[in-house]
Design a protein around this motif. Structure first.
Motif, PDB file in Angstrom:
ATOM      1  N   TYR A   1       1.053  -1.290   0.060  1.00 58.70           N
ATOM      2  CA  TYR A   1      -0.490   0.310   0.073  1.00 58.70           C
ATOM      3  C   TYR A   1       1.064   1.206  -0.139  1.00 58.70           C
ATOM      4  CZ  TYR A   1      -3.181  -3.521   1.293  1.00 58.70           C
ATOM      5  OH  TYR A   1      -4.386  -4.467   1.256  1.00 58.70           O
TER       6      TYR A   1
ATOM      7  N   ASN B   1      -2.299 -10.026  -9.299  1.00 55.83           N
ATOM      8  CA  ASN B   1      -3.991 -10.051  -9.575  1.00 55.83           C
ATOM      9  C   ASN B   1      -4.245 -10.056 -10.881  1.00 55.83           C
ATOM     10  OD1 ASN B   1      -4.071  -6.954 -10.072  1.00 55.83           O
ATOM     11  ND2 ASN B   1      -4.417  -6.412  -8.270  1.00 55.83           N
ATOM     12  N   SER B   2      -5.200  -9.072 -11.159  1.00 54.27           N
ATOM     13  CA  SER B   2      -5.760  -8.882 -12.903  1.00 54.27           C
ATOM     14  C   SER B   2      -4.854  -7.753 -13.542  1.00 54.27           C
ATOM     15  CB  SER B   2      -6.969  -9.126 -13.222  1.00 54.27           C
ATOM     16  OG  SER B   2      -7.798  -8.260 -12.124  1.00 54.27           O
TER      17      SER B   2
ATOM     18  N   GLY C   1       4.690   1.419  -6.439  1.00 55.12           N
ATOM     19  CA  GLY C   1       3.995   1.755  -7.678  1.00 55.12           C
ATOM     20  C   GLY C   1       3.704   2.609  -8.447  1.00 55.12           C
TER      21      GLY C   1
ATOM     22  N   THR D   1       1.379  -4.113  -9.377  1.00 51.62           N
ATOM     23  CA  THR D   1       0.367  -3.704  -9.089  1.00 51.62           C
ATOM     24  C   THR D   1      -0.167  -2.731  -8.405  1.00 51.62           C
ATOM     25  OG1 THR D   1       0.697  -6.652  -8.443  1.00 51.62           O
ATOM     26  CG2 THR D   1      -0.712  -5.174  -7.759  1.00 51.62           C
TER      27      THR D   1
ATOM     28  N   LYS E   1     -15.681  -5.880  -3.951  1.00 52.12           N
ATOM     29  CA  LYS E   1     -14.404  -6.664  -3.854  1.00 52.12           C
ATOM     30  C   LYS E   1     -13.746  -7.038  -2.556  1.00 52.12           C
ATOM     31  CE  LYS E   1     -11.091  -8.244  -6.530  1.00 52.12           C
ATOM     32  NZ  LYS E   1     -11.768  -8.219  -8.982  1.00 52.12           N
TER      33      LYS E   1
ATOM     34  N   HIS F   1      -1.257  -3.531  -3.448  1.00 49.47           N
ATOM     35  CA  HIS F   1      -2.834  -3.626  -3.125  1.00 49.47           C
ATOM     36  C   HIS F   1      -2.446  -4.966  -2.192  1.00 49.47           C
ATOM     37  CE1 HIS F   1      -7.547  -3.699  -4.161  1.00 49.47           C
ATOM     38  NE2 HIS F   1      -6.639  -2.719  -3.773  1.00 49.47           N
TER      39      HIS F   1
ATOM     40  N   ARG G   1     -12.914 -10.437  -1.258  1.00 47.29           N
ATOM     41  CA  ARG G   1     -12.070 -11.357  -0.658  1.00 47.29           C
ATOM     42  C   ARG G   1     -11.534 -11.627   0.635  1.00 47.29           C
ATOM     43  NH1 ARG G   1      -8.290  -6.893  -3.870  1.00 47.29           N
ATOM     44  NH2 ARG G   1      -8.175  -8.291  -5.330  1.00 47.29           N
TER      45      ARG G   1
ATOM     46  N   PHE H   1      -0.856 -16.878   5.231  1.00 45.03           N
ATOM     47  CA  PHE H   1      -2.066 -15.018   5.529  1.00 45.03           C
ATOM     48  C   PHE H   1      -2.572 -14.487   4.911  1.00 45.03           C
ATOM     49  CE2 PHE H   1       0.434 -11.676   5.338  1.00 45.03           C
ATOM     50  CZ  PHE H   1       2.415 -12.095   5.568  1.00 45.03           C
ATOM     51  N   ALA H   2      -3.396 -13.502   5.083  1.00 43.00           N
ATOM     52  CA  ALA H   2      -4.126 -12.721   4.040  1.00 43.00           C
ATOM     53  C   ALA H   2      -4.508 -10.977   4.263  1.00 43.00           C
ATOM     54  CB  ALA H   2      -5.294 -13.078   3.126  1.00 43.00           C
ATOM     55  N   VAL H   3      -4.127  -9.776   3.692  1.00 45.96           N
ATOM     56  CA  VAL H   3      -3.625  -8.967   3.662  1.00 45.96           C
ATOM     57  C   VAL H   3      -5.213  -8.205   3.249  1.00 45.96           C
ATOM     58  CG1 VAL H   3      -2.524  -6.424   4.363  1.00 45.96           C
ATOM     59  CG2 VAL H   3      -1.397  -9.053   4.862  1.00 45.96           C
TER      60      VAL H   3
ATOM     61  N   ASP I   1      -8.916 -12.393  -6.928  1.00 45.96           N
ATOM     62  CA  ASP I   1      -7.897 -12.058  -7.664  1.00 45.96           C
ATOM     63  C   ASP I   1      -6.992 -11.384  -6.096  1.00 45.96           C
ATOM     64  OD1 ASP I   1      -6.990 -11.361  -9.429  1.00 45.96           O
ATOM     65  OD2 ASP I   1      -7.839  -8.876  -9.952  1.00 45.96           O
ATOM     66  N   PHE I   2      -6.576 -12.243  -5.025  1.00 43.11           N
ATOM     67  CA  PHE I   2      -5.114 -11.650  -4.409  1.00 43.11           C
ATOM     68  C   PHE I   2      -4.442 -11.537  -5.491  1.00 43.11           C
ATOM     69  CE2 PHE I   2      -8.265 -13.068  -0.751  1.00 43.11           C
ATOM     70  CZ  PHE I   2      -7.673 -11.432   0.261  1.00 43.11           C
TER      71      PHE I   2
ATOM     72  N   PHE J   1      -2.914  -8.694  -0.534  1.00 40.24           N
ATOM     73  CA  PHE J   1      -2.006 -10.391  -1.278  1.00 40.24           C
ATOM     74  C   PHE J   1      -2.339 -11.204  -0.270  1.00 40.24           C
ATOM     75  CE2 PHE J   1       0.821 -10.056   1.527  1.00 40.24           C
ATOM     76  CZ  PHE J   1       1.570  -8.455   2.259  1.00 40.24           C
TER      77      PHE J   1
END
Lengths: 248, 248
Positions: free
Chosen positions: A86, B224-225, A90, B236, A142, B126, A146, A128-130, B154-155, B128
């Motif tokens: 974040y 992701n997409s 990018g 990303t 979205k 973004h 998730r 884990f997922a963030v 879409d992670f 993940f």
């Protein structure tokens, strides 16, 4: 050729910066970033030029940094936490094609998942997922998707941006989605003001989390089915067969 | 009271350690850990006592560290990357109940998702999910389920332990599962030997990743997409509405 470092400075305390980040800032002519983050480092690098812009001026801030680099200065763009997660890395890459040639170096930093996790115990010892709950750049559907799929797959979840003035009920909504798949007794934790004044953490159940007030300086952890409380800390075991394995 | 630091030392290069980690190691009487990680720091803290144990001796290693701390020594248990993410923090908490009272401090470090990400570009800007492909402590079905649900949502995925001698085809299997939901043209990257000799990264499509040989020192990123290639890096975007937002 212009040179720009995109530097993750960690949660806020100077000690949580890497030696590499410290070196990059010392080498730089200019330190650029969001005002709050620039102020976190200003005293340690007081001989530098500073460019700081308010919260929503990300694109302008990156352009200003790239322009300074194009003039031949070495520029560090500081991001809180990591430079990528974040962060601004990018966007700098995206805009840099207009400022070629440009030497870009991303210097990673301790993101809140790690610093908040260290404070609350060891919540992320397994997959884990963030997920960010901010719907400023992402449709809420979205985000819901998730949370749902990650909960189904028994990921530990780490939530960024769990609340803001306009989004005060988002964490409650997120917990509701998780509780469709995770037990309401799932071990959770929040970490607040990590590395700054007022640093604190709290361990609780998912049901309690749903009614806990949080702000934008809070990072949230929602355990997997194996997460437990040990001595007041949130701990997720390394796997699903740890006990057997440990006995060997 | 015994004192133990669980210290994430980052990818391997001393510069990627935080100032806090460096301070903890300097303060310690004993540095404990897996032989390879202890060897990464040994030269910088040569006046310390060292306890190192081979790969599979995690429980013994933690007990040895806790025993030294119980004797009144300050002990640092070093972990590569972060102290929590697939690290020793959870196990130390679990075992520490047998060695009370014990002052435990977790010092976070740069995990491969961040250091590998910085090397390959900005893949994790973004939401993940981090998944280990090691089925030593986790049933393979659980790993497949996580890859599937994370791909559906879409992670961006970051894979740890993508291969080993016994598991040479696991990455190909994982890519196959992801390709049920993600385009085979999805932007991917691998980062190898991060912070060590032979450091390298490579950007490719998901279809190419499926046939790319990797080893246990490789970290894998599956976009992701929205992930794209900019100047040979994997990037990303920050969200799904960035373009519109950036125009304001």
């Amino acid at each position: 050729m212009g040179k720009i470092y995109i530097v993750g400075i960690g949660p806020g305390c100077h000690e949580d910066m890497t030696l590499r980040a410290d070196k990059a800032l010392r080498e730089s002519d200019v330190i650029a970033g969001y005002t709050v983050y620039v102020d976190l480092v200003r005293d340690y690098y007081s001989d530098k030029e500073f460019i700081s812009t308010p919260m929503m001026g990300e694109v302008n801030r990156c352009r200003m940094a790239l322009e300074e680099a194009q003039k031949g200065k070495t520029v560090s763009m500081v991001c809180s936490g990591d430079a990528g997660v974040y962060g601004m890395a990018g966007l700098i890459y995206k805009l840099s094609v207009e400022y070629k040639p440009m030497d870009i170096q991303v210097i990673p930093g301790i993101t809140s998942a790690l610093s908040g996790g260290a404070l609350a115990g060891a919540p992320l010892t397994h997959d884990f997922a963030v997920v960010s709950l901010s719907d400023l750049l992402t449709p809420w559907e979205k985000i819901e998707c998730r949370l749902r799929e990650a909960s189904k797959a028994d990921f530990t979840l780490c939530l960024y941006n769990p609340s803001s003035k306009k989004r005060h009920d988002y964490l409650a909504k997120a917990c509701g989605i998780c509780m469709e798949y995770k037990s309401e007794e799932t071990v959770c934790a929040i970490a607040k003001n990590i590395g700054r004044e007022g640093e604190a953490y709290q361990v609780m159940t998912l049901k309690e989390l749903a009614v806990t007030p949080v702000d934008m300086f809070t990072t949230v952890f929602i355990g997997n089915s194996q997460s437990r409380v040990i001595d007041g800390k949130m701990v997720t075991p390394r796997g699903y067969m740890e006990k057997e394995h440990g006995k060997k």
